[in-house]
Design a protein around this motif. Structure first.
Motif, PDB file in Angstrom:
ATOM      1  N   SER A  39       0.837  -1.208   0.011  1.00  0.00           N
ATOM      2  CA  SER A  39       0.000  -0.012   0.172  1.00  0.00           C
ATOM      3  C   SER A  39       0.748   1.424   0.053  1.00  0.00           C
ATOM      4  CB  SER A  39      -0.922  -0.012   1.237  1.00  0.00           C
ATOM      5  OG  SER A  39      -0.203   0.007   2.356  1.00  0.00           O
ATOM      6  N   GLY A  40       2.181   1.111   0.275  1.00  0.00           N
ATOM      7  CA  GLY A  40       3.136   2.323   0.220  1.00  0.00           C
ATOM      8  C   GLY A  40       3.523   2.372  -1.068  1.00  0.00           C
ATOM      9  N   SER A  41       4.473   3.581  -0.998  1.00  0.00           N
ATOM     10  CA  SER A  41       5.237   3.819  -2.427  1.00  0.00           C
ATOM     11  C   SER A  41       6.417   2.980  -2.595  1.00  0.00           C
ATOM     12  CB  SER A  41       5.436   5.120  -2.463  1.00  0.00           C
ATOM     13  OG  SER A  41       4.361   6.063  -2.376  1.00  0.00           O
ATOM     14  N   GLY A  42       6.322   1.669  -2.513  1.00  0.00           N
ATOM     15  CA  GLY A  42       7.084   0.690  -2.602  1.00  0.00           C
ATOM     16  C   GLY A  42       8.433   0.746  -1.572  1.00  0.00           C
ATOM     17  N   LEU A  43       7.967   1.340  -0.404  1.00  0.00           N
ATOM     18  CA  LEU A  43       8.837   1.235   0.737  1.00  0.00           C
ATOM     19  C   LEU A  43       9.156  -0.038   1.390  1.00  0.00           C
ATOM     20  CD1 LEU A  43       8.731   4.449   0.919  1.00  0.00           C
ATOM     21  CD2 LEU A  43       8.303   4.185   3.130  1.00  0.00           C
ATOM     22  N   GLY A  49       2.779  -3.361   4.434  1.00  0.00           N
ATOM     23  CA  GLY A  49       1.208  -2.528   4.197  1.00  0.00           C
ATOM     24  C   GLY A  49       1.203  -1.721   5.517  1.00  0.00           C
ATOM     25  N   LYS A  50       2.231  -1.761   6.542  1.00  0.00           N
ATOM     26  CA  LYS A  50       2.174  -0.868   7.505  1.00  0.00           C
ATOM     27  C   LYS A  50       3.440   0.132   7.775  1.00  0.00           C
ATOM     28  CE  LYS A  50      -1.754  -2.731   9.124  1.00  0.00           C
ATOM     29  NZ  LYS A  50      -2.970  -1.948   9.082  1.00  0.00           N
ATOM     30  N   LEU A  51       3.327   1.085   8.432  1.00  0.00           N
ATOM     31  CA  LEU A  51       4.280   1.984   8.480  1.00  0.00           C
ATOM     32  C   LEU A  51       4.795   2.343  10.041  1.00  0.00           C
ATOM     33  CD1 LEU A  51       6.470   4.002   7.021  1.00  0.00           C
ATOM     34  CD2 LEU A  51       4.988   5.854   7.372  1.00  0.00           C
ATOM     35  N   THR A  52       5.723   1.878  10.515  1.00  0.00           N
ATOM     36  CA  THR A  52       5.776   1.655  12.090  1.00  0.00           C
ATOM     37  C   THR A  52       6.647   3.089  12.319  1.00  0.00           C
ATOM     38  OG1 THR A  52       5.768  -0.494  12.255  1.00  0.00           O
ATOM     39  CG2 THR A  52       6.802   0.643  13.928  1.00  0.00           C
ATOM     40  N   ILE A  53       6.145   3.838  13.201  1.00  0.00           N
ATOM     41  CA  ILE A  53       6.630   5.265  13.446  1.00  0.00           C
ATOM     42  C   ILE A  53       6.649   5.192  14.910  1.00  0.00           C
ATOM     43  CG2 ILE A  53       6.445   7.724  13.233  1.00  0.00           C
ATOM     44  CD1 ILE A  53       4.568   7.611  10.953  1.00  0.00           C
ATOM     45  N   ALA A  54       8.058   5.663  15.337  1.00  0.00           N
ATOM     46  CA  ALA A  54       8.166   5.655  16.757  1.00  0.00           C
ATOM     47  C   ALA A  54       8.373   7.327  17.446  1.00  0.00           C
ATOM     48  CB  ALA A  54       9.638   4.969  17.225  1.00  0.00           C
ATOM     49  N   THR A  55       7.910   7.366  18.704  1.00  0.00           N
ATOM     50  CA  THR A  55       8.047   8.659  19.287  1.00  0.00           C
ATOM     51  C   THR A  55       8.471   8.371  20.821  1.00  0.00           C
ATOM     52  OG1 THR A  55       7.204  11.099  19.427  1.00  0.00           O
ATOM     53  CG2 THR A  55       5.933   9.080  19.917  1.00  0.00           C
ATOM     54  N   GLY A  56       8.573   9.527  21.376  1.00  0.00           N
ATOM     55  CA  GLY A  56       8.993   9.219  22.909  1.00  0.00           C
ATOM     56  C   GLY A  56       8.063   8.904  23.757  1.00  0.00           C
ATOM     57  N   LYS A  86       1.972  10.900   2.258  1.00  0.00           N
ATOM     58  CA  LYS A  86       2.757  11.224   0.864  1.00  0.00           C
ATOM     59  C   LYS A  86       3.561  10.026   0.488  1.00  0.00           C
ATOM     60  CE  LYS A  86       2.419  15.709  -0.055  1.00  0.00           C
ATOM     61  NZ  LYS A  86       1.936  16.102  -1.446  1.00  0.00           N
ATOM     62  N   LEU A  87       3.675   9.102   1.518  1.00  0.00           N
ATOM     63  CA  LEU A  87       4.289   8.072   1.088  1.00  0.00           C
ATOM     64  C   LEU A  87       3.399   6.793   0.533  1.00  0.00           C
ATOM     65  CD1 LEU A  87       7.036   7.871   3.936  1.00  0.00           C
ATOM     66  CD2 LEU A  87       7.409   8.239   1.765  1.00  0.00           C
ATOM     67  N   GLY A  88       2.183   7.173   0.855  1.00  0.00           N
ATOM     68  CA  GLY A  88       0.882   6.003   0.403  1.00  0.00           C
ATOM     69  C   GLY A  88       0.313   5.455   1.460  1.00  0.00           C
ATOM     70  N   PHE A  89       0.560   5.827   2.847  1.00  0.00           N
ATOM     71  CA  PHE A  89       0.107   4.927   3.729  1.00  0.00           C
ATOM     72  C   PHE A  89      -1.170   5.808   4.185  1.00  0.00           C
ATOM     73  CE2 PHE A  89       4.362   3.371   3.387  1.00  0.00           C
ATOM     74  CZ  PHE A  89       4.149   2.121   3.835  1.00  0.00           C
ATOM     75  N   ALA A  90      -2.244   5.258   4.452  1.00  0.00           N
ATOM     76  CA  ALA A  90      -3.447   5.713   5.095  1.00  0.00           C
ATOM     77  C   ALA A  90      -3.319   5.573   6.595  1.00  0.00           C
ATOM     78  CB  ALA A  90      -4.768   4.897   4.949  1.00  0.00           C
ATOM     79  N   LYS A  91      -4.004   6.551   7.329  1.00  0.00           N
ATOM     80  CA  LYS A  91      -3.767   6.559   8.659  1.00  0.00           C
ATOM     81  C   LYS A  91      -3.821   5.446   9.555  1.00  0.00           C
ATOM     82  CE  LYS A  91      -5.189   9.578  12.698  1.00  0.00           C
ATOM     83  NZ  LYS A  91      -5.999  10.556  13.240  1.00  0.00           N
TER      84      LYS A  91
END
Length: 284
Positions: A39-43, A49-56, A86-91
């Motif tokens: 679902s992303g832009s070839g990432l 199909g998922k984008l794992t984002i980290a924060t503090g 922008k990378l092609g991932f929905a929320k």
């Protein structure tokens, strides 16, 4: 681990070398993210199909509101979702995780695709991790109380006469050492610890980036005040999104940040979540 020791390589057959190379690739930190997201832009992401984002943990306002990055509220939460889109991932395809600041920028494997928590881009850190292009430029400031002697300090020389707390391994600490030396700097594990020291009178002020300084003064320190900021002669402290070292996704994430900047969306997000009209005196 990217280089096979020569004495071992010489001892191995061609087939053996292939096995070793495969094993090294498997334990490399770079792609632990080896899946291609449909679902992303070839990432290549940790989970297809998922984008794992980290924060503090915790994540503070104005960067993240209510310590809930998944709500999309707060500057960095909003930036993260805008980049993901922008990378092609929905929320719904964004998965949040938490890391400490230090572990995120240390060498080694990562359990995130992206990490956003006010990481200043520096050459030293680039030795261990990748950065996107900058999504925000800030200055460093001091938080104190109205009754503290630090509140009336307006000069760099004056700062050398008070005790200042700062979180370790931050560019704020580097700036402090450059500007005022190290004799009156107290280093703490986190901003929380530095603020506690301010509250208990161990230090006269706390140094941190300007937006965080406003948050601390308004919400964490009784009678708190942002007494001043340091002159920024290098174009400001630039925040970038952290990725694992040599990530195959770095160029695409940078392109996403650049596209948000070019379209004006990044500026809109900044104005919504960060004050851009503050008037804080600069230490002379």
């Amino acid at each position: 681990m990217s280089v096979v020791p020569s004495r071992i390589a010489r001892a191995l057959s061609v087939a053996g070398v292939a096995i070793v190379v495969a094993a090294l690739a498997a334990c490399s930190s770079t792609p632990s993210s080896s899946n291609t997201s449909p679902s992303g832009s070839g990432l290549q992401t940790l989970t297809a199909g998922k984008l794992t984002i980290a924060t503090g943990e915790p994540a503070y306002s104005p960067w993240v509101i209510d310590n809930k990055p998944e709500n999309g509220k707060g500057f960095e939460s909003a930036v993260a979702y805008a980049v993901a889109e922008k990378l092609g991932f929905a929320k719904k395809d964004v998965v949040w995780t938490r890391t400490t600041f230090d572990s995120a920028i240390a060498p080694g494997p990562k359990d995130f695709d992206l990490n956003i928590q006010q990481f200043s881009i520096s050459d030293d850190r680039k030795k261990a991790v990748d950065f996107s292009s900058s999504y925000y430029t800030t200055s460093q400031a001091l938080v104190t109380t109205k009754s503290s002697p630090a509140a009336s300090v307006t000069t760099i020389d004056g700062l050398k006469k008070i005790k200042i707390g700062v979180a370790t391994a931050t560019t704020t600490y580097t700036l402090l050492k450059k500007e005022i030396g190290g004799n009156n700097i107290a280093v703490f594990n986190s901003n929380d610890d530095a603020v506690l020291a301010l509250k208990t009178g161990q230090v006269d002020a706390v140094a941190t980036d300007l937006p965080t300084a406003f948050y601390l003064a308004d919400s964490q320190v009784d009678n708190g005040v942002v007494s001043g900021q340091f002159a920024d002669t290098s174009g400001g402290d630039q925040f970038g999104i952290v990725l694992p070292k040599d990530s195959p996704n770095t160029a695409k994430v940078t392109a996403a940040v650049d596209a948000l900047r070019s379209s004006g969306e990044l500026d809109t997000i900044t104005k919504k979540w960060l004050s851009t009209t503050v008037n804080v005196p600069v230490f002379k």
